[in-house]
Design a protein around this motif. Structure first.
Motif, short mmCIF file in Angstrom:
data_model
loop_
_atom_site.label_atom_id
_atom_site.label_comp_id
_atom_site.label_asym_id
_atom_site.label_seq_id
_atom_site.Cartn_x
_atom_site.Cartn_y
_atom_site.Cartn_z
N ILE A 123 0.85 -1.18 0.00
CA ILE A 123 0.00 0.00 0.00
C ILE A 123 0.89 1.23 0.00
O ILE A 123 2.03 1.19 0.45
N THR A 124 0.37 2.32 -0.52
CA THR A 124 1.08 3.59 -0.54
C THR A 124 0.32 4.60 0.32
O THR A 124 -0.88 4.77 0.16
N ILE A 125 1.05 5.22 1.24
CA ILE A 125 0.47 6.22 2.14
C ILE A 125 1.13 7.55 1.80
O ILE A 125 2.37 7.66 1.85
N SER A 126 0.34 8.55 1.47
CA SER A 126 0.92 9.80 0.97
C SER A 126 0.28 11.03 1.58
O SER A 126 -0.90 11.04 1.91
N THR A 127 1.09 12.06 1.73
CA THR A 127 0.65 13.42 1.98
C THR A 127 1.27 14.26 0.86
O THR A 127 2.03 13.73 0.04
N PRO A 128 1.00 15.56 0.81
CA PRO A 128 1.59 16.36 -0.29
C PRO A 128 3.12 16.29 -0.37
O PRO A 128 3.69 16.41 -1.45
N LYS A 129 3.83 16.08 0.75
CA LYS A 129 5.29 16.08 0.74
C LYS A 129 5.90 14.74 1.13
O LYS A 129 7.12 14.56 1.00
N LEU A 130 5.10 13.80 1.61
CA LEU A 130 5.61 12.51 2.07
C LEU A 130 4.90 11.38 1.36
O LEU A 130 3.70 11.46 1.10
N ASP A 189 -3.23 16.01 8.77
CA ASP A 189 -2.76 17.25 8.14
C ASP A 189 -1.66 16.90 7.13
O ASP A 189 -1.91 16.17 6.19
N LYS A 190 -0.45 17.41 7.36
CA LYS A 190 0.64 17.17 6.42
C LYS A 190 1.61 16.10 6.91
O LYS A 190 2.66 15.88 6.30
N SER A 191 1.26 15.44 8.00
CA SER A 191 2.17 14.46 8.58
C SER A 191 1.57 13.06 8.53
O SER A 191 0.37 12.88 8.24
N ILE A 192 2.41 12.08 8.82
CA ILE A 192 1.99 10.69 8.93
C ILE A 192 2.40 10.18 10.30
O ILE A 192 3.58 10.29 10.68
N LYS A 193 1.44 9.65 11.03
CA LYS A 193 1.71 9.09 12.35
C LYS A 193 1.70 7.58 12.27
O LYS A 193 0.79 6.99 11.70
#
Length: 840
Positions: free
Chosen positions: A38-45, A127-131
């Motif tokens: 699986i791919t987990i994404s935010t705008p920068k990560l 938000d913009k992070s991944i926990k």
């Protein structure tokens, strides 16, 4: 195959039945897709998670740049009894459970018949992070050699320049110059950065009630392995025998000792977030000087004396010895140039640790800490690693501890914190002040003469004895700083005692040697010391002594300042030296350890960059162009060799020594403090520039009390601003701003001269300020419907003043008994000139 089909069918049935068992609102979805990534994404990560007979992150991309791309990219593991168990080799296939905002990998099971580790991983986009939440359960208590929760394998040791620690230190991968270099620290966050592409990755660990440690290793494949360990007790350095506090090791990865993990459940989370390196750590526009080099020196070299969260010093962590010198007065000052709130916060904790463990009951401050006790006087060390150095009782540690507390307080403004150091600083000062047995204001060392071959200060193999100008200069600086704090803490009696001692010290210091002072009329410099028999030593223009005398305002004789600074510069030009040496000419035979002769050698004449800040400050008000010249020389040397040495030889000006001192950055710190004039103080940002024409147009970005200030430096026009308020002035001034209040401090006055309260942005340009007339231009970019409130302080008491707007008198006011006046005024236009003049 039949078993697998039955298993999948059963999962499908359970999923269909779930709403019928009281979970009608559940959004959980069980995924059984192939190839199980699986791919987990935010705008920068962006990260790719593989759960096909293993559990690992196989790809990590930061702002379009791939930093991890391998099957063992990120995973968890435990090493016990010589066996490594990891999430790369599972007992069975895990399952993926997906919700609207998370992915959960359940059934991560590894180990053997003696030990089973069960984990579940949950990834949540916020938000913009991944926990990433990791929950772990052990089948039994086990003593482990290592425990990775998790380990990251970045593609290359050069993926990142380094990683800033949560306490302000630095793992600098430039120093990992061979495979299996390993550095371990105690921190809960790590900020990786690359200065070339500007990408940054912050990883923060949340493990309530637990201890967190991290280690960084250059692998045999020249990758960077970054390991997070969570434990019930503080992780201790690995040791085979004897005493070891070493944080950096070579040709090994076991920087930490084995520890116990209890049976049962534990959990922790990691939060990944992106930052732009230039936005977060950029220093603005540095005109006339190489800003990239300035940033590089202050971002790396200035931090490498921070060995761990409770050990801040000047010697770097990568040496086998790894000492911390508490007898260095400039460790807090480094924070002025580093300009990272984490450094200031971390150093507060460090000084708390020193207060509690490095001060003897009688007030004596241990001068050093190191990885081992090999540098200690026999028996003169404690269980925390603090010790008296084998070279002598280095008395400067007492005033230097006080100076660092005082200067850190100036940078943080934390009055509650400095209050916790009041008794310990008083105890440290009182210990050394008692060493003035002849009541002349000059404290005495533990030795009476050079024949005893014991040192007493930072220049530790020169046998300075009895009345030592180096130590007394440090003491004067500490007394002045601390007396001010005693007044703020309402202990005026103690403040007066320290002020009186400082005044007496200063008077005696400036007397000629024939009168019992330190001024050498023949050699036109301050000497290093006098023995008890009144013989004079160190008449060879010892630069730290003479620079401190000027920089700390002990010498207030302009003719003496000129003699010292001109004589030093004349010799510098004769030898074409790029930096000031410890002494301009040779110590006399017998004044130090004998292998330093013939001159020059080591402390008898070599170039130590750690005295750059006092040198720059000494020249700044006299001839700033000379100060800037030596700052540029240091930057030029950085471009050639990275300043990767303990010192530089006098004859060849070549790098020497197997250490890199954080003090090598202090000339650049001096650039900020004495040339740019950046001086954070406890109640204001004080600007006192001494710029040269080539530096005009500088626009610094500077962090101050949770604000990002802009400091503009032009010819006879200086400005400080935040996002709301701005002050412009043609001389030194202080600035402070809260949400709705702007404070202007005239000159070096610690009391705000003008306070303006307004709900809108405002700029003031001060053209004149005295207790007779005050004048400023004010500009409101967004005029307020509300009247502004002005409080002007320290005027003539009970006196009449005329308020004028654009040259027209509009109001008469009278100051109160304290000399304060308060007025209100609504700005009618975008800009207007306001003045308040004394008169009837």
């Amino acid at each position: 195959m039949f078993i697998k089909r039955v298993y999948i069918k059963l999962i499908f049935i359970l999923a269909m039945l779930e709403p019928l068992t009281g979970s009608a609102k559940s959004t959980h979805k069980i995924i059984t897709d192939e190839p199980k990534t699986i791919t987990i994404s935010t705008p920068k990560l962006s990260m790719v998670l593989n759960y096909n007979n293993k559990a690992s992150v196989t790809s990590l991309v930061i702002n379009g740049k791939k930093v991890i791309s391998s099957a063992n990219g990120i995973y968890t593991s435990i090493k016990a009894g010589g066996i490594t168990y990891s999430s790369l080799h599972l007992k069975s296939n895990p399952m993926l459970i997906k919700t609207a905002d998370s992915y959960k990998i359940d059934g991560i099971s590894y180990g053997d018949k003696d030990l089973t580790i069960n984990e579940s991983w949950t990834f949540i986009k916020k938000d913009k992070s991944i926990k990433w939440l990791i929950e772990r359960k052990l089948s039994k208590q086990v003593k482990v050699d290592e425990a990775a929760m998790p380990v990251f394998n970045f593609d290359d040791i050069n993926t990142w320049n380094g990683a800033y620690q949560g306490y302000g230190g630095l793992a600098w991968f430039y120093l990992f110059n061979e495979p299996l270099c390993t550095y371990g620290v105690h921190t809960r966050s790590s900020s990786f950065w690359n200065s070339k592409n500007g990408i940054g990755l912050n990883i923060t660990v949340d493990a309530p009630g637990k201890e967190v440690a991290m280690k960084y290793t250059r692998t045999n494949e020249n990758k960077l392995a970054y390991t997070v360990t969570v434990s019930n007790q503080e992780m201790l350095p690995h040791t085979d025998s004897g005493t070891n506090r070493r944080r950096f090791i070579r040709k090994a990865t076991d920087v930490w000792s084995a520890f116990n993990i209890p049976a049962g459940k534990s959990s922790q989370s990691l939060t990944f977030s992106y930052f732009d390196y230039n936005d977060k750590y950029g220093r603005g526009k540095l005109a006339g000087i190489n800003g990239d080099q300035v940033n590089a020196v202050l971002s790396t070299i200035a931090r490498i004396g921070v060995i761990d969260s409770l050990h801040f010093g000047g010697n770097s962590w990568h040496t086998p010895y790894g000492p911390v010198c508490l007898h260095e007065q400039y460790i807090a000052q480094l924070g002025l140039g580093i300009n990272d709130p984490n450094y200031l916060k971390g150093y507060k904790s460090c000084l708390d640790f020193y207060r509690d463990h490095a001060i003897k009951p009688d007030g004596r401050v241990y001068p050093r800490w190191a990885y081992t006790n090999e540098d200690a006087m026999p028996g003169e060390f404690n269980k925390y690693g603090f010790y008296e150095a084998q070279w002598g009782i280095l008395v400067d540690s007492n005033p230097d501890f006080v100076t660092n507390v005082a200067e850190l307080y100036d940078m943080t403004g934390d009055k509650a914190w400095v209050k916790t150091h009041q008794l310990s600083c008083e105890k440290a000062l009182d210990w050394i002040l008692k060493r003035d047995s002849n009541n002349n204001g000059l404290v005495e060392m533990m030795t009476d003469n050079q024949a005893q071959k014991q040192s007493s200060d930072w220049i530790d193999i020169i046998w300075a004895s009895y009345e030592n100008a180096f130590v007394n200069a440090n003491l004067y600086h500490a007394l002045v700083k601390w007396a001010d704090i005693e007044n703020q803490l309402n202990n005026h009696t103690k403040a007066q005692y320290y002020e009186n001692f400082a005044a007496k010290l200063k008077t005696s210091f400036n007397k000629s040697t024939s009168q019992g002072g330190f001024w050498d009329d023949e050699n036109k410099c301050y000497i290093h010391w006098r023995d008890k028999d009144q013989t004079i030593h160190g008449r060879n223009m010892v630069t730290p002594v003479n620079f401190m005398a000027i920089a700390y305002d002990i010498c207030d004789d302009d003719s003496r300042k000129k003699l010292i600074l001109d004589n030093i510069e004349n010799q510098m030009q004769k030898e074409n030296l790029f930096f000031w040496p410890l002494a301009m000419t040779s110590y006399a035979p017998g004044e130090g350890k004998d292998w330093q002769w013939p001159f020059p050698g080591y402390e008898n004449g070599d170039l130590f960059l750690s005295w750059g800040a006092v040198g720059v400050k000494a020249y700044a008000s006299y001839n700033p162009a000379l100060a800037v010249k030596y700052v540029k020389n240091v930057l030029d040397r950085y471009s050639k060799d990275g300043l990767a040495f303990q010192r530089y030889g006098r004859l060849k000006q070549d790098g020497l020594g197997d250490d890199i001192l954080s003090g090598n950055s202090l000339s650049i710190v001096g650039l900020y403090q004495a040339i740019y004039g950046v001086n954070p103080l406890y109640n204001r940002f004080y600007l006192d520039p001494h710029i040269t024409p080539e530096l005009e147009g500088t626009a610094l970005k500077y962090n101050f009390r949770d604000q990002r200030l802009t400091v503009n430096l032009d010819n006879d026009s200086y400005a400080v601003s935040n996002q709301r308020f701005k002050v412009i002035c043609n001389k030194n001034f202080g600035f402070n701003a809260t949400k709705n209040q702007l404070s202007y401090f005239n000159g070096s006055n610690p009391v705000a001269s003008l306070q303006i309260t307004t709900d809108k942005p405002l700029t003031i340009s001060v053209s004149q300020w005295s207790n007779v007339k005050m004048e400023w231009q004010q500009t409101a970019t967004k005029p307020s419907a509300k009247a502004l409130t002005y409080l002007i302080k320290q005027l003539k008491p009970n006196a009449n003043y005329i308020v004028s707007i654009n040259g027209k008198a509009v109001q008469k006011v009278k100051s109160d008994d304290k000399g304060d006046i308060s007025i209100t005024h609504r700005i009618s236009g975008a800009s207007e000139k306001m003045s308040i003049g004394y008169g009837n």
